[in-house]
Enzyme design. Structure first.
Site, PDB file in Angstrom:
ATOM      1  N   ASP A  66       1.798  26.056 -19.085  1.00 40.73           N
ATOM      2  CA  ASP A  66       1.564  25.047 -18.062  1.00 40.73           C
ATOM      3  C   ASP A  66       0.427  25.476 -17.138  1.00 40.73           C
ATOM      4  O   ASP A  66      -0.097  26.589 -17.246  1.00 40.73           O
ATOM      5  CB  ASP A  66       2.841  24.794 -17.249  1.00 40.73           C
ATOM      6  N   ASN A 136      14.991  25.253  -9.281  1.00 41.11           N
ATOM      7  CA  ASN A 136      15.641  23.966  -9.532  1.00 41.11           C
ATOM      8  C   ASN A 136      15.972  23.767 -11.014  1.00 41.11           C
ATOM      9  O   ASN A 136      16.328  22.679 -11.447  1.00 41.11           O
ATOM     10  CB  ASN A 136      14.760  22.819  -9.042  1.00 41.11           C
ATOM     11  N   HIS A 138      13.761  24.137 -13.457  1.00 39.13           N
ATOM     12  CA  HIS A 138      12.653  23.636 -14.268  1.00 39.13           C
ATOM     13  C   HIS A 138      12.199  24.670 -15.297  1.00 39.13           C
ATOM     14  O   HIS A 138      12.388  25.867 -15.138  1.00 39.13           O
ATOM     15  CB  HIS A 138      11.489  23.126 -13.407  1.00 39.13           C
ATOM     16  N   GLU A 143      10.261  19.187 -14.659  1.00 39.66           N
ATOM     17  CA  GLU A 143      11.091  19.142 -13.467  1.00 39.66           C
ATOM     18  C   GLU A 143      12.388  18.355 -13.727  1.00 39.66           C
ATOM     19  O   GLU A 143      12.522  17.683 -14.760  1.00 39.66           O
ATOM     20  CB  GLU A 143      10.299  18.485 -12.329  1.00 39.66           C
TER      21      GLU A 143
END
Length: 240
Positions: A66, A136, A138, A143
């Protein structure tokens, strides 16, 4: 499968063992290693073994996981800067054209996604992928609420990601998007290791291990893949 290690060093050694074994069987394997803090120890161990002649990366291929949209290698904390400075540029005999990395500054991000997709498809998919897990849940920049049936794509950053991203940079950056491999590509990798270290990851590891697969915690989606291993050190695994 969950494996606990004494510390982040022994975890990094175990990941490196798997990559070393893979390259002995398939020297031209396609490998993906996430940026961020968690994989740094593994990068260092792989570089050490490479310098000692234990791992040969001369035929291996690499693809990035990413990147922050708008950033390039010149920005300290970008995924490209991390991977090149701590890993690719430290290796002996790696072929520059064997590395395919997202250009976060590309003018046409859809074309950039297709370029990455093609690189992966031409090599029959990813052989080994090392992932971190976000606070979170991810994976890459996939996400909470992520679509599960896409390849490389552009993502709106979650509020949690925006809050914690300052740790990567020495300046305030108004980042709102990421570009990432999709969960479809990630789940299809032949070997998947999700690594987490440190006490700050204990809660999300507990939620990931104890929850059914859900897009609200993207890391749980990897439990559907039979080739996924979760590697944690004692602190990250304290609740499981």
């Amino acid at each position: 499968m969950l494996k606990k290690f004494q510390n982040d060093e022994t975890l990094a050694e175990a990941v490196s063992d798997q990559i070393e074994s893979l390259l002995q069987k398939k020297p031209d394997a396609l490998i993906c290693i996430a940026g961020g803090e968690t994989p740094l120890k593994t990068m260092a161990e792989l570089v050490r073994r490479n310098k000692k002649g234990k791992i040969d990366f001369s035929k291996a291929y690499f693809v990035g996981l990413d990147e922050w949209v708008g950033l390039g290698r010149e920005t300290k904390g970008s995924c490209r800067q991390t991977l090149y400075d701590y890993f690719y540029d430290q290796l002996d005999n790696v072929q520059p054209d064997h590395i395919c990395f997202f250009d976060g500054k590309a003018s046409d991000l859809d074309t950039e996604c297709k370029r990455i997709d093609t690189f992966i498809e031409e090599r029959g998919g990813i052989d080994f992928i090392l992932l971190g897990v976000g606070m979170n849940g991810h994976i890459g920049f996939n996400e909470p609420g992520v679509p599960v049936d896409v390849n490389a794509h552009v993502v709106d950053l979650d509020d949690v990601t925006k809050k914690v991203m300052s740790k990567y940079f020495d300046q305030d950056l108004p980042l709102t998007n990421g570009i990432s491999l999709g969960m479809k590509q990630i789940e299809q990798a032949k070997e998947i290791v999700v690594a987490a270290t440190g006490a700050k990851k204990a809660e999300i590891i507990e939620r990931t291990i104890q929850s059914e697969p859900t897009t609200e915690i993207p890391a749980t989606l990897l439990k559907n893949a039979p080739n996924t291993q979760f590697f944690v050190d004692q602190e990250a695994g304290a609740r499981v």
